[in-house]
Scaffold this active site. Structure first.
Site, PDB file in Angstrom:
ATOM      1  N   SER A  16      43.316  23.070 -38.433  1.00  0.00           N
ATOM      2  CA  SER A  16      42.915  23.614 -39.732  1.00  0.00           C
ATOM      3  C   SER A  16      43.529  22.863 -40.903  1.00  0.00           C
ATOM      4  CB  SER A  16      43.290  25.094 -39.823  1.00  0.00           C
ATOM      5  OG  SER A  16      44.694  25.262 -39.762  1.00  0.00           O
ATOM      6  N   LYS A  33      45.629  33.247 -45.053  1.00  0.00           N
ATOM      7  CA  LYS A  33      46.059  32.004 -45.702  1.00  0.00           C
ATOM      8  C   LYS A  33      45.945  32.114 -47.222  1.00  0.00           C
ATOM      9  CE  LYS A  33      44.857  29.018 -41.796  1.00  0.00           C
ATOM     10  NZ  LYS A  33      43.930  28.000 -41.269  1.00  0.00           N
TER      11      LYS A  33
END
Length: 812
Positions: free
Chosen positions: A644, A687
């Site tokens: 990611s 996040k």
């Protein structure tokens, strides 16, 4: 120009206008397996199939509350099934070490046990009475008297014969002896010696004959005693029959349709008649109490009150808890047992129905998994200790007759355990042929939102909670989307919803409200996050104090904020991480420092390889890439895994190559392929919220932003604080499809495209990258030429030295 996402794009609210209720108490309950149609069909099929091997394995996460879901389904199914019979153990009069199984219709075991207890009570008073009766004592006295007379007659016959020949038969402490008679007295030895020799010889010869006759008579006495015993036994049997036949015949008539019971009653009769001395002698070999205990039955499984087939859940599926155990008691320091100490296991209780087991529990109990498979293969339950099963002991103990097995095993477990068993246990799929896979998520649409409202109503009603109003249900649905991590999905994990409703009901009670509304649900969510937030706060404090260095403003070359997710139990939170890159002339290698230090995982290593190929194909498609670059996650000590961060790494590398600073107000997440397309990643909500919390803790928000893949937009369900900041414009979220879009946002420069002459516009990012890479190639080329020039000069010098040496050799 790329625009940030609107508030409506980062959170999908639930419209309450479509709800046709005011509070959930108006809604009807539904089966909580609704929505799990695949699993329901599998359960219906597996429970209906009675063939061997069609046992079930229910797959799903613990959050599904598998036991409750499956338990309710099986309970409904079991109601329509017949109640199984009772199982008993009875004494084996032929081989006491092998107790015999007795199968009876449901409820008859309890009745038979009571009848046999009544029989014992009746016999324990009637038998002693009959042996104490005057009739028995008189008849026994007559037998003994008649036998005594026969013994006396035999002796008196010899005595009379001896008398006729002038000889006396005398009784002494040592037995019988013969002596010459002198009238009614024994002849004195002197008188016997004075008799003529012929008379003495006659007497001696006759004494020898009489001794032989007496010996024969005495030898017949044991036979007479045996006859007495046989006659006494016949008398005892006759008296016992007069007592036991009537109650036994009554029981035989009552249980005429049960051959096993009739066999047991006949064995009882024979045992009582055979052991009559147990009721007569003071210290018999088998006491009457022991004989009475053999009449009883051990009611192992009593289904007298069963309504349908049994559903048993065994929470500790050890070997003994599955197949039962044989208990012992201590007597004079010795362990003793008998058939009455055999105890049922879960398989006995579930026989004829369903046994629900947690597969992890079965696998962690010593020998339990092999025991379960052995029982299913054999189709019978053999009650024995684990030591017996594996031959670890050789002591004498009971070996009960096996009980036929007719049960449906339902295992509950994670998907990982299911596939591991499929892979590593060749017998698993032969014994568990049906998998019931529970859904993790449900589609979120108006139809399913209405369905979800009924499910929430059912959960609240089942737990006796306050009803929810429409806004409360909407808040639950929105939370269900957040738990699913998808605007278009709803979590199907009932346990999470159940816990949320319990907490919301608690806060409604604290506020003395009669209905659970949105405020109560949101407070329950906030409290859940608060209780699990200590480590998140301590982690973010490190950024606030500068211990962990992350910039949230300014521009830095070769540095970008990546985003990571920390998973601790069921709690997850995001936090930024500083990713740096360097670039210099080289041989086209991108060094992954995490991999070199062995702190990077395989997926991350793969992502860096894809990234390096992307850079090579984009910036050096027709010539070597003269680049030596490095990537690192700064202040990362626990290892790096996943792909990611590959978009952030690509941006950091391009920045290092071009020498252009990246805006530190941005954080980036996303994965790329070899063509620069941005791919979806996980944990985007955590996040974004993690970066938001760090930025907010440092002061007033001033337009910080997160860049994420466009394919992740439908996964956003951000918390209220982030949505409020987005609405005010002080925090932004951008969605991208290609790396170029991220670079444009981070550098503030246009990417640029080649014109007809194959050149980039002045000042664009691509032009700067191309210019720097050209400088790298020139530096590499110059270095290679310098190396070759040095090598050519050294070779020429060696040739001159050789020529001079040859000239010296040719000189006179």
């Amino acid at each position: 120009m790329l625009e940030p996402l609107e508030v409506t794009q980062v959170y999908r609210r639930c419209a309450t206008e479509a709800f046709a209720f005011e509070i959930t108490s108006e809604l009807e309950s539904l089966d909580l397996l609704s929505g799990h149609e695949r699993a329901r069909d599998a359960l219906s099929f597996g429970t209906a199939m009675r063939s061997d091997g069609f046992n079930l394995f229910v797959l799903g996460s613990p959050g599904h509350d598998r036991q409750s879901l499956v338990g309710r389904f099986l309970a409904e199914r079991a109601k329509r099934g017949p109640a199984p019979g009772d199982w008993c153990f009875r004494y084996n009069f032929d081989d006491p070490a092998v107790p015999l199984v007795l199968s009876l219709p449901a409820g008859m075991g309890r009745t038979l046990r009571e009848d046999l207890d009544g029989l014992i009570e009746e016999l324990s008073s009637a038998i002693p009475a009959v042996f104490e009766s005057e009739e028995y004592q008189n008849r026994l006295h007559e037998l003994k008297q008649a036998m005594g007379e026969r013994q006396r007659d035999a002796v008196e016959s010899v005595r009379g014969e001896a008398r006729e020949h002038g000889i006396l038969l005398l009784s002494t402490p040592n037995g019988f002896t013969f002596a010459p008679a002198d009238g009614d007295k024994m002849m004195a030895p002197e008188a016997f010696e004075a008799l003529p020799a012929e008379e003495r010889e006659r007497i001696e010869h006759k004494v020898e004959e009489l001794q032989r006759t007496l010996t024969l008579a005495i030898r017949r006495m044991p036979r007479l005693a045996k006859q007495l015993r046989e006659q006494a036994s016949a008398l005892n049997a006759e008296m016992l029959e007069s007592v036991i036949d009537a109650p036994l015949e009554e029981l035989k008539e009552r249980y005429a349709a049960q051959p096993g019971v009739i066999t047991h009653l006949e064995a009882i009769r024979e045992a009582i008649l055979f052991n009559a001395e147990s009721f007569i002698e003071e210290d018999p070999e088998i006491p009457a109490e022991a004989l009475y205990s053999r009449i009883q039955i051990n009611l192992l499984v009593d289904n007298a009150e069963a309504k349908g087939a049994p559903v048993i859940h065994q929470d500790l599926p050890s070997h003994q808890h599955l197949v039962g155990r044989i208990e012992h008691h201590v007597h004079n320091g010795t362990l003793l047992t008998d058939f009455l100490l055999i105890r049922a296991g879960a398989l006995h209780r579930a026989n004829g129905g369903y046994l629900v087991l947690d597969v992890r529990g079965v696998l962690t109990q010593p020998g339990a998994w092999e025991t379960l498979k052995r029982v299913l293969r054999a189709g019978e339950i053999r009650t024995e200790s684990l030591e017996q099963a594996y031959g670890l002991i050789s002591t004498v103990t009971l070996e009960p007759q096996p009980i036929p097995l007719d049960v449906k095993i339902v295992l509950l477990g994670d998907r990982l355990l299911y596939y591991l068993l499929c892979e590593h246990d060749p017998e698993f799929l032969e014994l568990f042929k049906v998998q019931a896979d529970l859904e993790d998520e449900l589609d979120r649409d108006p139809e399913h939102e209405a369905f979800y409202a009924r499910m929430v109503a059912t959960l609240a009603r089942t737990a006796a909670l306050r009803p929810l109003d429409r806004e409360g249900v909407a808040a639950v649905i929105e939370r269900a989307s957040r738990l699913a991590g998808d605007q278009r999905k709803l979590t199907a994990r009932h346990r999470d919803l159940h816990d949320l409703l319990l907490e919301a009901d608690h806060w409604a009670g604290e506020a003395e409200d009669r209905v659970i509304d949105r405020a109560h649900v949101e407070k329950a969510v906030a409290q859940q996050l608060w209780r699990a937030g200590r480590l998140r706060e301590r982690s973010h404090e490190l950024f606030t104090r500068g211990t962990l260095m992350v910039a949230t403003e300014g521009h830095v070359v070769g540095q970008v904020n990546g985003l990571a997710v920390m998973q601790l139990g069921e709690s997850a939170f995001g936090q930024p991480t500083r990713i740096t890159a360097t670039a210099r002339p080289g041989e086209g290698r991108v060094v992954d420092i995490e991999r070199e230090a062995r702190t990077g995982g395989r997926i991350h290593a793969k992502a860096v390889m894809i990234l390096s190929r992307y850079l090579a194909s984009r910036y050096a498609a027709l010539e070597p890439l003269s680049l030596s670059a490095s990537l690192a996650f700064e202040q990362s000590y626990g290892g790096v895994e996943g792909d990611s961060a590959s978009v952030a790494e690509a941006c950091a590398l391009v920045s290092a190559i071009a020498g252009v600073g990246l805006d530190q107000a941005f954080a980036v997440t996303g994965s790329i392929d070899q063509h620069g397309r941005v791919q979806a990643v996980g944990g985007v909500n955590e996040k974004i919220e993690g970066f938001f919390d760090v930025c907010r803790s440092r002061g007033t928000l001033s337009g910080q932003a997160v860049i994420l893949p466009r394919t992740n937009v439908e996964h956003l369900m951000l918390k209220a604080e982030v949505r409020a900041a987005i609405e005010r414009g002080c925090f932004r979220v951008f969605a991208i499809s290609r790396v170029d879009e991220a670079l444009s946002l981070l550098t503030g420069l246009p990417i640029g495209e080649l014109d007809a002459q194959g050149r980039f516009p002045e000042g664009c990012l691509e032009a700067r990258v191309a210019e720097r890479l050209a400088q790298f190639r020139e530096a590499v080329t110059h270095a290679r030429r310098a190396e070759r020039g040095l090598a050519d000069g050294e070779a020429a010098q060696e040739e001159r030295i050789e020529e001079e040496n040859e000239e010296d050799d040719d000189a006179p």
